[in-house]
Design a protein around this motif. Structure first.
Motif, PDB file in Angstrom:
ATOM      1  N   PRO A  20       2.696  16.487   3.495  1.00  6.87           N
ATOM      2  CA  PRO A  20       4.180  16.722   4.174  1.00  6.87           C
ATOM      3  C   PRO A  20       5.329  16.098   4.647  1.00  6.87           C
ATOM      4  CG  PRO A  20       2.626  15.753   6.128  1.00  6.87           C
ATOM      5  CD  PRO A  20       1.863  15.757   3.984  1.00  6.87           C
ATOM      6  N   LEU A  21       5.752  16.690   3.574  1.00  2.00           N
ATOM      7  CA  LEU A  21       7.217  15.978   2.886  1.00  2.00           C
ATOM      8  C   LEU A  21       8.552  16.442   3.917  1.00  2.00           C
ATOM      9  CD1 LEU A  21       6.763  13.498  -0.513  1.00  2.00           C
ATOM     10  CD2 LEU A  21       6.662  12.917   2.150  1.00  2.00           C
ATOM     11  N   PRO A  22       9.758  16.897   3.911  1.00  2.00           N
ATOM     12  CA  PRO A  22      10.425  17.740   3.878  1.00  2.00           C
ATOM     13  C   PRO A  22      10.371  18.158   2.666  1.00  2.00           C
ATOM     14  CG  PRO A  22      11.877  15.092   4.520  1.00  2.00           C
ATOM     15  CD  PRO A  22      10.017  14.839   4.329  1.00  2.00           C
ATOM     16  N   ALA A  23      10.734  19.291   2.942  1.00  2.00           N
ATOM     17  CA  ALA A  23      11.106  20.372   1.682  1.00  2.00           C
ATOM     18  C   ALA A  23      12.798  21.424   2.069  1.00  2.00           C
ATOM     19  CB  ALA A  23      10.495  20.550   0.784  1.00  2.00           C
ATOM     20  N   ARG A  24      13.267  21.857   1.451  1.00  2.00           N
ATOM     21  CA  ARG A  24      14.678  22.496   1.482  1.00  2.00           C
ATOM     22  C   ARG A  24      14.784  24.126   1.193  1.00  2.00           C
ATOM     23  NH1 ARG A  24      18.966  18.934  -2.005  1.00  2.00           N
ATOM     24  NH2 ARG A  24      16.815  19.051  -3.320  1.00  2.00           N
ATOM     25  N   VAL A  65       5.168  19.874   1.020  1.00  2.00           N
ATOM     26  CA  VAL A  65       5.783  20.354  -0.619  1.00  2.00           C
ATOM     27  C   VAL A  65       4.905  19.092  -1.436  1.00  2.00           C
ATOM     28  CG1 VAL A  65       7.649  19.132  -3.154  1.00  2.00           C
ATOM     29  CG2 VAL A  65       8.505  19.475   0.081  1.00  2.00           C
ATOM     30  N   PRO A  66       4.878  20.050  -2.656  1.00  2.00           N
ATOM     31  CA  PRO A  66       3.815  19.565  -3.264  1.00  2.00           C
ATOM     32  C   PRO A  66       3.810  17.942  -3.742  1.00  2.00           C
ATOM     33  CG  PRO A  66       4.640  22.020  -4.154  1.00  2.00           C
ATOM     34  CD  PRO A  66       5.512  21.601  -2.652  1.00  2.00           C
ATOM     35  N   SER A  67       2.743  17.424  -4.661  1.00  2.00           N
ATOM     36  CA  SER A  67       2.377  16.529  -4.779  1.00  2.00           C
ATOM     37  C   SER A  67       3.063  15.898  -6.163  1.00  2.00           C
ATOM     38  CB  SER A  67       1.284  16.456  -4.573  1.00  2.00           C
ATOM     39  OG  SER A  67       0.838  16.314  -5.520  1.00  2.00           O
ATOM     40  N   THR A  72      12.372  13.538  -4.193  1.00  2.00           N
ATOM     41  CA  THR A  72      13.543  13.561  -3.099  1.00  2.00           C
ATOM     42  C   THR A  72      14.338  12.226  -2.981  1.00  2.00           C
ATOM     43  OG1 THR A  72      11.936  11.925  -1.280  1.00  2.00           O
ATOM     44  CG2 THR A  72      11.942  14.813  -1.435  1.00  2.00           C
ATOM     45  N   ARG A  73      15.028  12.429  -2.359  1.00  2.00           N
ATOM     46  CA  ARG A  73      16.138  10.761  -2.533  1.00  2.00           C
ATOM     47  C   ARG A  73      16.124   9.878  -2.060  1.00  2.00           C
ATOM     48  NH1 ARG A  73      20.904  12.931   0.753  1.00  2.00           N
ATOM     49  NH2 ARG A  73      21.175  14.306  -0.320  1.00  2.00           N
ATOM     50  N   HIS A  74      14.626   9.400  -1.126  1.00  2.00           N
ATOM     51  CA  HIS A  74      14.201   8.693  -0.749  1.00  2.00           C
ATOM     52  C   HIS A  74      12.860   8.104  -1.507  1.00  2.00           C
ATOM     53  CE1 HIS A  74      16.846   9.462   3.242  1.00  2.00           C
ATOM     54  NE2 HIS A  74      15.600  10.955   2.794  1.00  2.00           N
ATOM     55  N   ASP A  75      12.783   8.453  -2.581  1.00  2.00           N
ATOM     56  CA  ASP A  75      11.147   8.038  -3.223  1.00  2.00           C
ATOM     57  C   ASP A  75      12.207   6.740  -4.323  1.00  2.00           C
ATOM     58  OD1 ASP A  75       9.224  10.608  -2.033  1.00  2.00           O
ATOM     59  OD2 ASP A  75      10.064  11.872  -3.811  1.00  2.00           O
ATOM     60  N   PRO A  76      11.282   5.931  -4.562  1.00  2.00           N
ATOM     61  CA  PRO A  76      11.627   4.773  -5.669  1.00  2.00           C
ATOM     62  C   PRO A  76      11.241   5.546  -7.186  1.00  2.00           C
ATOM     63  CG  PRO A  76       9.353   4.534  -5.157  1.00  2.00           C
ATOM     64  CD  PRO A  76       9.733   6.103  -3.763  1.00  2.00           C
TER      65      PRO A  76
END
Length: 244
Positions: A20-24, A65-67, A72-76
């Motif tokens: 459950p991540l934010p998606a555009r 968002v699918p795995s 996203t900009r927050h992922d390492p």
């Protein structure tokens, strides 16, 4: 408990779990169009619903968002790119000086051109305003000049027609005079030829022919002529030899 997707989409893991991540909305529309085995259609709205056709549809929401989707900009960063150090490309100092000077000259030239064009536009605007103020006087002056132009054109047209008429008459007179001169020359030529023919006819009477050949021989023998003589400057015979 996280929702699970009943269809085996390639971006879903073995259990069909999603994060459950934010998606555009643009990402959701792209994922909706890339579904395998389904026709392209409009992207889903805010509320998820069943897919068109038989069988259940995808069960993600606007914030899921699918795995295996885009990061996203927050992922390492990835492990293979963790030690990567972005270094800007090297710049030659001399080349940098030359390029900087050229860019400065380019900006100066463009600025001068813009200023020149701006001044031209302002000048035209001022001229347009001044012309609007004097439009009535200019219109009256234009009408007066056009009337004078029409009168002058009519006068010049009359003069031109008169000159063309005189030139045509002069050409006709010259042609008639040339024809008369040619006729007189032809008449004189015919008279001269007629005189030559008459003279030749008179001389033909003394020609030697087969009929008078014997008589002319007898005449020559009876009247011999001596052409062996000398003449002076005046053409008088001064000496003659005797015939043998």
């Amino acid at each position: 408990m996280m929702p699970r997707c009943p269809l085996p989409f390639p971006w879903c893991p073995a259990g069909g779990a999603v994060f459950p991540l934010p998606a555009r909305p643009a990402m959701l529309r792209a994922l909706w169009r890339s579904r395998p085995g389904l026709r392209l259609g409009p992207a889903p709205g805010p509320a998820p619903g069943p897919a068109p056709g038989p069988g259940p549809g995808p069960c993600w929401g606007p914030r899921l968002v699918p795995s295996r989707g885009r990061k996203t900009r927050h992922d390492p960063p990835a492990k293979s790119k963790a030690s990567r150090l972005k270094v800007p490309p090297p710049v030659d100092p001399e080349e940098l000086v030359v390029v900087t000077e050229r860019y400065r000259q380019h900006r100066l030239v463009l600025g001068a051109l813009r200023a020149e064009f701006r001044a031209e536009v302002l000048r035209r605007r001022r001229e347009a305003l001044l012309s609007q103020e004097d439009s009535a006087e200019l219109l009256q002056e234009h009408r007066r000049l056009m009337a004078w132009n029409e009168e002058e054109n009519a006068r010049q047209r009359a003069r031109r027609e008169e000159r063309l008429r005189k030139e045509e008459e002069e050409q006709k007179r010259q042609k008639l005079k040339a024809a008369e001169t040619q006729a007189r020359k032809m008449e004189a030529f015919l008279k001269e030829k007629e005189k030559e023919v008459l003279q030749l006819q008179e001389e033909a009477k003394t020609f030697i022919t087969v009929e008078n050949l014997d008589a002319r021989i007898e005449e020559c023998l009876d009247n011999p002529r001596n052409y062996n003589f000398a003449v002076d400057k005046e053409g008088r015979i001064v000496k003659r030899t005797m015939l043998s």
